[in-house]
Design a protein around this motif. Structure first.
Motif, PDB file in Angstrom:
ATOM      1  N   PHE A   1     -40.304 -10.345  26.437  1.00  0.00           N
ATOM      2  CA  PHE A   1     -40.585  -9.912  25.072  1.00  0.00           C
ATOM      3  C   PHE A   1     -41.411  -8.637  25.092  1.00  0.00           C
ATOM      4  O   PHE A   1     -42.057  -8.309  26.077  1.00  0.00           O
ATOM      5  CB  PHE A   1     -41.304 -11.008  24.266  1.00  0.00           C
ATOM      6  N   ASP A   2     -41.327  -7.905  23.980  1.00  0.00           N
ATOM      7  CA  ASP A   2     -42.174  -6.760  23.683  1.00  0.00           C
ATOM      8  C   ASP A   2     -43.035  -7.160  22.502  1.00  0.00           C
ATOM      9  O   ASP A   2     -42.860  -8.241  21.929  1.00  0.00           O
ATOM     10  CB  ASP A   2     -41.337  -5.535  23.292  1.00  0.00           C
ATOM     11  N   ALA A   3     -43.947  -6.277  22.107  1.00  0.00           N
ATOM     12  CA  ALA A   3     -44.784  -6.541  20.940  1.00  0.00           C
ATOM     13  C   ALA A   3     -44.898  -5.290  20.090  1.00  0.00           C
ATOM     14  O   ALA A   3     -44.996  -4.179  20.620  1.00  0.00           O
ATOM     15  CB  ALA A   3     -46.176  -7.005  21.380  1.00  0.00           C
ATOM     16  N   VAL A   4     -44.865  -5.470  18.792  1.00  0.00           N
ATOM     17  CA  VAL A   4     -45.136  -4.386  17.850  1.00  0.00           C
ATOM     18  C   VAL A   4     -46.546  -4.632  17.327  1.00  0.00           C
ATOM     19  O   VAL A   4     -46.837  -5.700  16.789  1.00  0.00           O
ATOM     20  CB  VAL A   4     -44.115  -4.354  16.693  1.00  0.00           C
ATOM     21  N   ARG A   5     -47.421  -3.625  17.528  1.00  0.00           N
ATOM     22  CA  ARG A   5     -48.821  -3.749  17.091  1.00  0.00           C
ATOM     23  C   ARG A   5     -48.925  -3.226  15.656  1.00  0.00           C
ATOM     24  O   ARG A   5     -48.631  -2.067  15.383  1.00  0.00           O
ATOM     25  CB  ARG A   5     -49.740  -2.954  18.004  1.00  0.00           C
ATOM     26  N   VAL A   6     -49.341  -4.122  14.752  1.00  0.00           N
ATOM     27  CA  VAL A   6     -49.447  -3.776  13.332  1.00  0.00           C
ATOM     28  C   VAL A   6     -50.919  -3.859  12.926  1.00  0.00           C
ATOM     29  O   VAL A   6     -51.541  -4.913  13.088  1.00  0.00           O
ATOM     30  CB  VAL A   6     -48.610  -4.732  12.454  1.00  0.00           C
ATOM     31  N   PRO A   7     -51.480  -2.763  12.403  1.00  0.00           N
ATOM     32  CA  PRO A   7     -52.876  -2.814  11.962  1.00  0.00           C
ATOM     33  C   PRO A   7     -53.094  -3.899  10.903  1.00  0.00           C
ATOM     34  O   PRO A   7     -52.221  -4.140  10.054  1.00  0.00           O
ATOM     35  CB  PRO A   7     -53.104  -1.419  11.354  1.00  0.00           C
ATOM     36  N   ALA A   8     -54.256  -4.534  10.958  1.00  0.00           N
ATOM     37  CA  ALA A   8     -54.562  -5.625  10.027  1.00  0.00           C
ATOM     38  C   ALA A   8     -54.430  -5.169   8.574  1.00  0.00           C
ATOM     39  O   ALA A   8     -53.867  -5.894   7.750  1.00  0.00           O
ATOM     40  CB  ALA A   8     -55.963  -6.161  10.296  1.00  0.00           C
ATOM     41  N   GLU A   9     -54.927  -3.989   8.263  1.00  0.00           N
ATOM     42  CA  GLU A   9     -54.871  -3.496   6.886  1.00  0.00           C
ATOM     43  C   GLU A   9     -53.427  -3.457   6.368  1.00  0.00           C
ATOM     44  O   GLU A   9     -53.146  -3.855   5.246  1.00  0.00           O
ATOM     45  CB  GLU A   9     -55.495  -2.099   6.814  1.00  0.00           C
ATOM     46  N   ARG A  10     -52.532  -3.003   7.202  1.00  0.00           N
ATOM     47  CA  ARG A  10     -51.116  -2.892   6.801  1.00  0.00           C
ATOM     48  C   ARG A  10     -50.484  -4.282   6.650  1.00  0.00           C
ATOM     49  O   ARG A  10     -49.740  -4.538   5.714  1.00  0.00           O
ATOM     50  CB  ARG A  10     -50.357  -2.065   7.827  1.00  0.00           C
ATOM     51  N   MET A  11     -50.793  -5.178   7.583  1.00  0.00           N
ATOM     52  CA  MET A  11     -50.235  -6.525   7.503  1.00  0.00           C
ATOM     53  C   MET A  11     -50.770  -7.261   6.278  1.00  0.00           C
ATOM     54  O   MET A  11     -50.024  -7.959   5.588  1.00  0.00           O
ATOM     55  CB  MET A  11     -50.537  -7.311   8.785  1.00  0.00           C
ATOM     56  N   HIS A  12     -52.048  -7.084   5.997  1.00  0.00           N
ATOM     57  CA  HIS A  12     -52.638  -7.743   4.838  1.00  0.00           C
ATOM     58  C   HIS A  12     -52.062  -7.190   3.534  1.00  0.00           C
ATOM     59  O   HIS A  12     -51.829  -7.947   2.586  1.00  0.00           O
ATOM     60  CB  HIS A  12     -54.158  -7.616   4.859  1.00  0.00           C
TER      61      HIS A  12
END
Length: 157
Positions: free
Chosen positions: A43-54
């Motif tokens: 697997f790979d991972a996409v890092r999403v900033p907390a602000e954007r996810m929230h």
């Protein structure tokens, strides 16, 4: 009940098998609760900033975010809990297409992964993997994050 345990064990073994030496992953889980697992193999991972996810989830309340991620992504998501701004890591297949602005982490990168069912203070499964090899669809992640863009635009006016 035995079927659930067997699945959890299979998922845990599948995660450990992403490393060249799975026994080292098991040892790290035992000692630290978190193991550094290489990306790019299973697997790979996409890092999403907390602000954007929230913004995409419409909340920063953990249960609401978890429910939104489970509904939209239906696959494994981790969160770095070392700060309130800790990013989310959405697990996708190594051969999956990703063209979003968020960082894709792959080969030559390690991700701190807690053992499923064993939350830690440093990182936690927001959506635990349900079966070996079942990962998030990047198209669903793109669709979810697209809902954050209008919220960000409105907030900047």
């Amino acid at each position: 009940m035995g079927e659930i345990r067997a699945t959890a064990g299979a998922v845990t073994a599948w995660l450990a098998g992403a490393a060249l030496h799975p026994e080292a992953v098991w040892a790290e889980w035992e000692q630290y609760g978190v193991a550094l697992i290489p990306l790019g193999r299973r697997f790979d991972a996409v890092r999403v900033p907390a602000e954007r996810m929230h913004a995409a989830a419409g909340s920063d309340t953990p249960r609401i975010v978890a429910n939104a991620l489970e509904a939209w992504l239906a696959g494994p998501v981790l969160r770095d809990l070392r700060s309130s701004l800790g990013p989310y890591y959405v697990l996708i297949a190594p051969d999956a297409e990703w063209s979003g602005p968020e960082d894709r982490l792959s080969t030559n990168t390690y991700l701190g992964v807690p053992r499923p069912g064993h939350p830690t203070m440093l990182t936690r499964w927001i959506v635990e993997p349900q079966t070996p090899g079942h990962l998030c669809d990047p198209r669903h992640l793109r669709a979810l994050l697209a809902t954050a863009d209008p919220l960000r635009t409105v907030g900047q006016r």
